[in-house]
Design an enzyme around this catalytic site. Structure first.
Site, mmCIF file in Angstrom:
data_model
loop_
_atom_site.group_PDB
_atom_site.id
_atom_site.type_symbol
_atom_site.label_atom_id
_atom_site.label_comp_id
_atom_site.label_asym_id
_atom_site.label_seq_id
_atom_site.Cartn_x
_atom_site.Cartn_y
_atom_site.Cartn_z
ATOM 1 N N ARG A 25 11.009 -18.261 -0.563
ATOM 2 C CA ARG A 25 10.976 -19.427 0.285
ATOM 3 C C ARG A 25 9.565 -19.818 0.722
ATOM 4 N NH1 ARG A 25 15.933 -20.968 2.256
ATOM 5 N NH2 ARG A 25 15.073 -22.004 3.697
ATOM 6 N N LYS A 46 10.917 -21.877 -3.119
ATOM 7 C CA LYS A 46 12.360 -22.215 -3.562
ATOM 8 C C LYS A 46 12.980 -23.171 -3.154
ATOM 9 C CE LYS A 46 15.705 -20.701 -6.389
ATOM 10 N NZ LYS A 46 15.359 -20.900 -7.795
ATOM 11 N N GLU A 81 4.849 -24.411 -13.877
ATOM 12 C CA GLU A 81 5.187 -23.801 -12.421
ATOM 13 C C GLU A 81 4.638 -22.472 -12.594
ATOM 14 O OE1 GLU A 81 9.604 -24.472 -12.334
ATOM 15 O OE2 GLU A 81 9.165 -24.890 -10.246
ATOM 16 N N GLU A 103 11.876 -29.991 -18.898
ATOM 17 C CA GLU A 103 12.188 -28.962 -18.276
ATOM 18 C C GLU A 103 11.362 -27.779 -18.815
ATOM 19 O OE1 GLU A 103 13.668 -28.022 -15.586
ATOM 20 O OE2 GLU A 103 13.809 -25.843 -15.774
ATOM 21 N N LYS A 114 8.634 -25.829 -16.721
ATOM 22 C CA LYS A 114 8.755 -24.433 -16.345
ATOM 23 C C LYS A 114 7.292 -23.744 -16.762
ATOM 24 C CE LYS A 114 11.463 -23.807 -14.632
ATOM 25 N NZ LYS A 114 12.648 -24.244 -13.988
ATOM 26 N N HIS A 141 2.237 -44.029 -27.698
ATOM 27 C CA HIS A 141 1.959 -45.232 -26.884
ATOM 28 C C HIS A 141 0.976 -44.305 -25.760
ATOM 29 C CE1 HIS A 141 4.877 -47.856 -28.386
ATOM 30 N NE2 HIS A 141 5.668 -46.839 -28.293
ATOM 31 N N TRP A 164 5.278 -20.686 4.266
ATOM 32 C CA TRP A 164 4.884 -21.678 3.490
ATOM 33 C C TRP A 164 4.142 -22.702 4.186
ATOM 34 C CZ3 TRP A 164 5.534 -26.882 2.184
ATOM 35 C CH2 TRP A 164 5.029 -27.165 0.701
ATOM 36 N N CYS A 181 10.027 -22.070 4.801
ATOM 37 C CA CYS A 181 9.697 -20.638 5.431
ATOM 38 C C CYS A 181 10.869 -19.709 5.117
ATOM 39 C CB CYS A 181 9.033 -20.437 6.646
ATOM 40 S SG CYS A 181 7.751 -21.731 6.771
ATOM 41 N N ASN A 210 11.218 -22.416 11.081
ATOM 42 C CA ASN A 210 11.017 -23.142 9.783
ATOM 43 C C ASN A 210 11.494 -24.449 9.979
ATOM 44 O OD1 ASN A 210 11.440 -23.580 6.887
ATOM 45 N ND2 ASN A 210 13.391 -22.731 6.937
ATOM 46 N N GLY A 211 10.446 -25.267 9.383
ATOM 47 C CA GLY A 211 10.568 -26.649 9.469
ATOM 48 C C GLY A 211 9.285 -27.534 9.756
HETATM 49 C C1 AGP Z 1 12.500 -25.276 -10.324
HETATM 50 O O1 AGP Z 1 12.228 -24.350 -11.047
HETATM 51 C C2 AGP Z 1 11.867 -25.900 -9.301
HETATM 52 N N1 AGP Z 1 11.237 -24.658 -8.367
HETATM 53 C C3 AGP Z 1 12.125 -26.949 -8.488
HETATM 54 O O2 AGP Z 1 11.693 -28.007 -9.277
HETATM 55 C C4 AGP Z 1 13.578 -27.003 -7.887
HETATM 56 O O3 AGP Z 1 14.329 -27.331 -9.112
HETATM 57 C C5 AGP Z 1 13.766 -28.336 -6.913
HETATM 58 O O4 AGP Z 1 12.940 -28.162 -6.016
HETATM 59 C C6 AGP Z 1 15.012 -28.791 -6.628
HETATM 60 O O5 AGP Z 1 15.596 -27.858 -5.844
HETATM 61 P P1 AGP Z 1 17.086 -27.787 -5.471
HETATM 62 O O6 AGP Z 1 17.990 -27.617 -6.660
HETATM 63 O O7 AGP Z 1 17.228 -26.524 -4.475
HETATM 64 O O8 AGP Z 1 17.567 -28.958 -4.733
#
Ligand code: AGP
Length: 619
Positions: free
Chosen positions: A27, A614, A498, A491, A495, A514, A84, A2, A108-109
């Site tokens: 966040r 994030k 996401e 990747e 992307k 496979h 969150w 959060c 937060n936590g």
């Molecule tokens: C990337 O687009 C993501 N949102 C996610 O996979 C991110 O890379 C992952 O949570 C790791 O975060 P960090 O690099 O802050 O450790």
């Protein structure tokens, strides 16, 4: 996961809190709330949904116009939160701040022993209004205040009873000119100017007010008053120096782009230059890292490397493995932090443990790093945030210099992680003497030219926009590549998932037959990432042909187009003649743009996609 903010000073509180929360919304964004002390009472406003809803509510209630809300002579004070959800669904009641008697707080936590604590508090007639673990903290602190403790002591006592992770900002009617902050395993920073104090989960939230920050450590308690901070650690006053951040507040704004993600994609040539700045010595074919304190001898003694990360950073780890194996001929294991940390991994003082993390706060990566430290490995962080927990704890850091990355989907941080991995691989090759002088000079020269190739890849934007339009209604995408480009296929798929919510799988092209080949129909776009001179071209072409034979529509993302490829592929995105080592870093750009424009066609929330956050500071 959060975002929290706090303010004490002379300005009207709400604009400061809302401005900060806006920059922290990445966040978490399922609900938000603010609280300030007005006429010796808490005035709390919360709303389910994104921050904009809360803002509308405050504006409808005339709260944003007011500004005369002093709680004590000359002191405006308040706290805010963007959530969150972990415990309790997103709703107005579960949104923070939470109240209990004279206490109001944001958290937060995760409080792990909340069930037990809730039972104890319920037995003492505490009435809970939310389903959250956080409300327990408010009741606990309030109960200690009722027993006669001051806010600071009550917060400390409550924290000694709570297990789990927390960044808490606590406000009390009994001491209306103070905020108390407690930190354990969740980030929180404090900015102090001569007559104001700011608290936030992350730097961009308060960057417009100060560039000097106190980064609180796990176990810290801080008492914040207007323009002052007192930190206590393990019962003793702690002297801390603030760190100074060079980021310009403007870099945390959208700068004319529709979304942060697009802005950050376009920043990549510049941030790569920043990542390279001062690290390359072309004259002597050398690589320097200011904040890596291993001697050449230390480097030479390393027998094995373990790289640990999550998500996109894990893809950077995999690419770094390929670079290190190719240049320095060393064994490298790559692991997901969440797996690594729970299986008693094999590490010793001849292991170099590398944590890759944009935020430097990811709970699993931090947990894995802690294990590496305990087992005596040498530790290094490739990280974008200098003062973050992972960067500080690792002791050695290659700062990726991407600047603040706001969009939840990582782009520029990823590309700078790849550059950092490349530089590290060259450094290891140098000390281990595994490359000839010509090879080394050539590889260093290539990376110097990288920004111009990244710019060339951005030149494909219009073509990719059309492509996105054509495929935005697809249900499944397959991304295939081999060798050094395989992590880039992963990747690209991540992307797309996401931000567009289209199902996408990344696979080593040779693995397609496979299993995943069963998914292919004429409805399946297959993105094949390949380089004409990377040693895998012929094999990748064979896999591409196998997909064509199943009527897949091929989107080839490559360096050079040729007649054969144009004939087989439905569309070709070619970025020009680029050395194969540089291709992972360059070819990810078309994939980022494809994901972005597909999401635009599908009208999703690009910068804040559903269910994500994030900075993943919970396990
Ligand atoms: C990337 O687009 C993501 N949102 C996610 O996979 C991110 O890379 C992952 O949570 C790791 O975060 P960090 O690099 O802050 O450790």
């Amino acid at each position: 996961m959060c975002g929290i903010v706090g303010y004490i000073g002379k300005r009207p509180v709400l604009p400061v809190l809302l401005g900060g929360l806006e920059k922290l919304e990445y966040r978490g964004y399922d609900s938000a709330g603010v609280s300030e002390i007005v006429n010796a009472q808490f005035e709390v406003m919360r709303a389910e949904g994104k921050l904009a809803k809360l803002k509308n509510l405050l504006s409808e209630n005339g709260k944003l116009a007011a500004g005369e809300n002093k709680s004590a002579e000359g002191v405006n004070i308040g706290i805010g939160h963007t959530r969150w959800a972990t415990h309790g669904r997103p709703s107005e009641t579960n949104a923070h701040p939470h109240l209990a008697g004279k206490v109001c707080l944001v958290h937060n936590g995760i409080i792990e022993n909340y069930v037990e604590l809730k039972a104890q508090l319920t037995a003492t007639k505490c009435v809970f209004k939310s389903e959250t673990d956080s409300e327990i903290a408010a009741h606990l602190i309030n109960s200690h205040i009722e027993q006669g403790l001051g806010l600071f002591a009550a917060t400390k006592t409550a924290c000694s009873e709570m297990q789990g992770s927390y960044a808490l900002v606590v406000m009390s009617l009994s001491e209306p000119d103070k905020l108390v902050v407690a930190k354990n395993a969740t980030p929180v920073i404090v900015g102090i100017t001569p007559d104001e104090s700011f608290i936030a989960s992350d730097i961009p939230a308060i960057l417009e007010y100060t560039r000097d920050f106190y980064v609180l450590e796990d176990g810290d308690f801080a008492e914040i008053s207007r323009g002052a901070i007192k930190i206590e650690h393990e019962g003793v006053a702690a002297e801390r120096k603030p760190i100074t951040i060079a980021w310009d507040p403007i870099t945390a704004e959208k700068g004319g782009f529709e979304h942060f993600m697009l802005k950050e994609i376009h920043e990549q040539p510049r941030v790569v230059m920043e990542t390279l700045r001062g690290r390359l010595d072309q004259e002597h074919s050398n690589v320097h890292f200011d904040d890596v304190f291993f001697s050449d001898d230390d480097f030479a003694k390393i027998e094995r490397i373990v790289i640990v990360a999550c998500g996109t950073a894990w893809h950077a780890a995999l690419t770094t493995k390929f670079y290190i194996e190719k240049f320095a001929r060393m064994p490298v294991d790559v692991d997901y932090a969440s797996e690594f940390r729970y299986r008693n991994p094999l590490l010793n003082d001849k292991t170099l443990f590398i944590a890759i993390s944009q935020s430097g706060e990811t709970a699993d990566t931090l947990g894995a790093l802690q294990i590496a430290i305990e087992k005596g490995a040498k530790t290094l962080a490739i990280c974008n945030v200098v003062g973050s927990t992972i960067a500080r704890r690792a002791g050695n850091i290659i700062n990726t210099q991407a600047g603040p990355e706001i969009s939840v989907a990582s782009t520029k941080a990823f590309v700078t992680q790849l550059v950092a991995g490349y530089l590290l691989a060259l450094k290891l090759a140098l000390v281990r003497n595994t490359l000839s002088a010509d090879e080394l000079a050539n590889y260093i020269d290539q990376v110097v030219h990288l920004p111009k190739w990244l710019t060339a890849a951005l030149g494909q934007e219009d073509k990719i926009k059309d492509l996105a339009q054509e495929f935005s209604k697809s249900f499944n995408f397959l991304y295939l590549a081999r060798g050094l480009l395989y992590p880039i296929a992963l990747e690209g798929a991540l992307k797309l998932k996401e931000i567009s919510y289209i199902h996408a799988e990344g696979y080593p092209a040779g693995e397609m037959k496979h299993g995943p080949i069963a998914l292919i129909t004429e409805e399946t776009p297959v993105v094949v990432v390949l380089g004409h001179d990377d040693g895998n071209y012929e094999k990748a072409m064979s896999n591409l042909t196998e997909a064509v034979a199943r009527k897949a529509k091929i989107i080839a993302v490559t360096d050079l187009e040729n007649a054969h490829l144009s004939k087989l592929a439905h569309r070709v995105i070619a970025v020009g003649d680029i050395p194969s080592q540089m291709l992972p870093i360059v070819l990810v750009i078309p994939l980022q743009l494809l994901a972005y424009y597909t999401a635009i066609c599908r009208e999703t929330d690009v910068d804040q996609p559903r269910n994500l956050a994030k900075s993943v500071t919970v396990e």
